[in-house]
Write a protein that holds these residues in place. Structure first.
Motif, PDB file in Angstrom:
ATOM      1  N   LYS A   1      -9.804 110.272  19.292  1.00 49.76           N
ATOM      2  CA  LYS A   1      -8.414 110.711  19.354  1.00 49.76           C
ATOM      3  C   LYS A   1      -8.247 112.006  18.560  1.00 49.76           C
ATOM      4  O   LYS A   1      -7.514 112.908  18.978  1.00 49.76           O
ATOM      5  N   ASP A   2      -8.932 112.111  17.425  1.00 48.12           N
ATOM      6  CA  ASP A   2      -8.869 113.343  16.634  1.00 48.12           C
ATOM      7  C   ASP A   2      -9.318 114.551  17.463  1.00 48.12           C
ATOM      8  O   ASP A   2      -8.697 115.617  17.410  1.00 48.12           O
ATOM      9  N   ALA A   3     -10.391 114.385  18.229  1.00 46.30           N
ATOM     10  CA  ALA A   3     -10.892 115.481  19.057  1.00 46.30           C
ATOM     11  C   ALA A   3      -9.866 115.845  20.134  1.00 46.30           C
ATOM     12  O   ALA A   3      -9.639 117.025  20.405  1.00 46.30           O
TER      13      ALA A   3
ATOM     14  N   VAL B   1       0.645 115.852  26.297  1.00 45.94           N
ATOM     15  CA  VAL B   1       1.905 116.536  25.969  1.00 45.94           C
ATOM     16  C   VAL B   1       3.085 115.630  26.292  1.00 45.94           C
ATOM     17  O   VAL B   1       3.974 115.422  25.460  1.00 45.94           O
ATOM     18  N   ARG B   2       3.099 115.080  27.498  1.00 46.95           N
ATOM     19  CA  ARG B   2       4.226 114.240  27.914  1.00 46.95           C
ATOM     20  C   ARG B   2       4.378 113.005  27.029  1.00 46.95           C
ATOM     21  O   ARG B   2       5.484 112.694  26.574  1.00 46.95           O
ATOM     22  N   VAL B   3       3.282 112.324  26.765  1.00 45.56           N
ATOM     23  CA  VAL B   3       3.358 111.063  26.018  1.00 45.56           C
ATOM     24  C   VAL B   3       3.679 111.317  24.542  1.00 45.56           C
ATOM     25  O   VAL B   3       4.510 110.622  23.956  1.00 45.56           O
ATOM     26  N   VAL B   4       3.062 112.312  23.955  1.00 46.82           N
ATOM     27  CA  VAL B   4       3.355 112.619  22.543  1.00 46.82           C
ATOM     28  C   VAL B   4       4.799 113.092  22.397  1.00 46.82           C
ATOM     29  O   VAL B   4       5.484 112.721  21.438  1.00 46.82           O
ATOM     30  N   ALA B   5       5.300 113.867  23.345  1.00 45.43           N
ATOM     31  CA  ALA B   5       6.700 114.312  23.290  1.00 45.43           C
ATOM     32  C   ALA B   5       7.640 113.107  23.363  1.00 45.43           C
ATOM     33  O   ALA B   5       8.675 113.084  22.687  1.00 45.43           O
TER      34      ALA B   5
ATOM     35  N   SER C   1       2.005 109.774  16.100  1.00 53.55           N
ATOM     36  CA  SER C   1       1.456 108.573  15.464  1.00 53.55           C
ATOM     37  C   SER C   1       1.635 107.321  16.310  1.00 53.55           C
ATOM     38  O   SER C   1       0.895 106.357  16.168  1.00 53.55           O
ATOM     39  N   ALA C   2       2.597 107.322  17.231  1.00 57.59           N
ATOM     40  CA  ALA C   2       2.859 106.150  18.070  1.00 57.59           C
ATOM     41  C   ALA C   2       2.229 106.272  19.452  1.00 57.59           C
ATOM     42  O   ALA C   2       2.565 105.511  20.351  1.00 57.59           O
ATOM     43  N   THR C   3       1.307 107.214  19.620  1.00 60.28           N
ATOM     44  CA  THR C   3       0.689 107.438  20.926  1.00 60.28           C
ATOM     45  C   THR C   3      -0.763 106.971  20.910  1.00 60.28           C
ATOM     46  O   THR C   3      -1.617 107.646  20.335  1.00 60.28           O
ATOM     47  N   PRO C   4      -1.051 105.849  21.558  1.00 60.22           N
ATOM     48  CA  PRO C   4      -2.452 105.434  21.680  1.00 60.22           C
ATOM     49  C   PRO C   4      -3.133 106.188  22.819  1.00 60.22           C
ATOM     50  O   PRO C   4      -2.473 106.655  23.759  1.00 60.22           O
ATOM     51  N   THR C   5      -4.430 106.300  22.745  1.00 58.39           N
ATOM     52  CA  THR C   5      -5.169 106.974  23.811  1.00 58.39           C
ATOM     53  C   THR C   5      -4.998 106.237  25.142  1.00 58.39           C
ATOM     54  O   THR C   5      -5.043 106.871  26.197  1.00 58.39           O
ATOM     55  N   SER C   6      -4.771 104.928  25.093  1.00 59.64           N
ATOM     56  CA  SER C   6      -4.579 104.176  26.342  1.00 59.64           C
ATOM     57  C   SER C   6      -3.336 104.669  27.096  1.00 59.64           C
ATOM     58  O   SER C   6      -3.340 104.744  28.326  1.00 59.64           O
ATOM     59  N   ALA C   7      -2.289 105.030  26.371  1.00 63.98           N
ATOM     60  CA  ALA C   7      -1.076 105.546  27.026  1.00 63.98           C
ATOM     61  C   ALA C   7      -1.335 106.908  27.637  1.00 63.98           C
ATOM     62  O   ALA C   7      -0.816 107.223  28.723  1.00 63.98           O
TER      63      ALA C   7
ATOM     64  N   GLN D   1       4.955 118.745  15.866  1.00 63.48           N
ATOM     65  CA  GLN D   1       4.278 117.591  15.272  1.00 63.48           C
ATOM     66  C   GLN D   1       2.841 117.939  14.883  1.00 63.48           C
ATOM     67  O   GLN D   1       2.366 117.553  13.813  1.00 63.48           O
ATOM     68  N   LEU D   2       2.158 118.655  15.755  1.00 61.03           N
ATOM     69  CA  LEU D   2       0.763 118.998  15.492  1.00 61.03           C
ATOM     70  C   LEU D   2       0.628 119.960  14.320  1.00 61.03           C
ATOM     71  O   LEU D   2      -0.337 119.896  13.568  1.00 61.03           O
ATOM     72  N   HIS D   3       1.588 120.848  14.186  1.00 61.58           N
ATOM     73  CA  HIS D   3       1.536 121.860  13.119  1.00 61.58           C
ATOM     74  C   HIS D   3       1.416 121.220  11.739  1.00 61.58           C
ATOM     75  O   HIS D   3       0.737 121.752  10.857  1.00 61.58           O
ATOM     76  N   THR D   4       2.056 120.071  11.553  1.00 60.59           N
ATOM     77  CA  THR D   4       2.026 119.410  10.247  1.00 60.59           C
ATOM     78  C   THR D   4       1.087 118.205  10.212  1.00 60.59           C
ATOM     79  O   THR D   4       1.034 117.491   9.214  1.00 60.59           O
ATOM     80  N   SER D   5       0.342 117.989  11.269  1.00 59.10           N
ATOM     81  CA  SER D   5      -0.514 116.812  11.385  1.00 59.10           C
ATOM     82  C   SER D   5      -1.794 116.925  10.563  1.00 59.10           C
ATOM     83  O   SER D   5      -2.459 117.959  10.559  1.00 59.10           O
ATOM     84  N   ALA D   6      -2.160 115.839   9.938  1.00 58.43           N
ATOM     85  CA  ALA D   6      -3.422 115.770   9.205  1.00 58.43           C
ATOM     86  C   ALA D   6      -4.611 115.708  10.167  1.00 58.43           C
ATOM     87  O   ALA D   6      -5.755 115.920   9.754  1.00 58.43           O
ATOM     88  N   TYR D   7      -4.359 115.426  11.445  1.00 59.65           N
ATOM     89  CA  TYR D   7      -5.429 115.395  12.440  1.00 59.65           C
ATOM     90  C   TYR D   7      -6.044 116.771  12.674  1.00 59.65           C
ATOM     91  O   TYR D   7      -7.199 116.889  13.061  1.00 59.65           O
TER      92      TYR D   7
END
Length: 192
Positions: free
Chosen positions: A52-54, A18-22, A27-33, A108-114
């Motif tokens: 990442k999709d999961a 939540v913090r990093v995606v906010a 799209s600019a958030t890698p799992t490493s972050a 962001q998630l609401h419109t995400s293709a993920y």
């Protein structure tokens, strides 16, 4: 032998997401972050979420569950539709004011293709009751004959504007909250 998974680590990863995606955007958030913000190794993140999709789908479901729990808590099942919708409205805008990062991430998630169709279906299940109430109110001509998804979209958009005003002017937050609902109700109800 694999280590048992910890609910604390699972929650820490979702909170960090939540913090990093906010901050960065989805799209600019890698799992490493996310793993770094959660204080776990990236391999540990993948112990809890295979991809990442999961992770993104789990985050979506986690926030939607929280929203549903907030919005439907104490839902007045035997009240008139106006009171039922006002209950949902009030709880949603109050949640949005109290949880700005989660609200931003959810947008962001609401419109995400993920987000998978299965996740969307699971996330909408807690709201089935209010959807049925809306359909019955349309059939009995209390609400205008608009598609329920359109009513929800109007409610969501108006709630976003209302939350923005409440945050900008906390002294008048209650007035904005009431006015936002009145605008919604007058737009969707007959003889409002």
């Amino acid at each position: 032998m694999a280590r048992p998974r910890s609910e604390d680590k699972h929650a820490a990863i979702l909170d960090a997401a939540v913090r990093v995606v906010a901050e960065r955007g989805l799209s600019a958030t890698p799992t490493s972050a996310i793993s770094k913000a959660a204080g776990v190794a990236e391999g540990t993140l993948f112990t809890y979420f295979k991809t990442k999709d999961a992770l993104v789908n789990a985050l979506y479901l986690d926030i939607k569950r929280e929203m549903a729990g907030t919005m439907m808590a104490g839902f007045p099942r035997h009240a008139a539709i106006r009171q039922q919708l006002q209950h949902v409205w009030d709880h949603y805008v109050e949640w949005g004011v109290a949880q700005p990062a989660k609200k931003q991430v959810m947008a962001q998630l609401h419109t995400s293709a993920y987000i998978t169709a299965e996740s969307r279906a699971v996330a909408s299940a807690p709201f089935a009751e209010i959807e049925q109430v809306c359909k019955a109110s349309i059939a009995s001509q209390v609400l205008r004959d608009y598609p329920v998804p359109f009513i929800w979209a109007c409610m969501s958009s108006l709630a976003e504007a209302t939350i923005g005003c409440m945050v900008q002017d906390p002294q008048a937050a209650a007035s904005y909250q009431r006015a936002g609902f009145e605008v919604l109700w007058n737009g969707i109800a007959f003889n409002a």
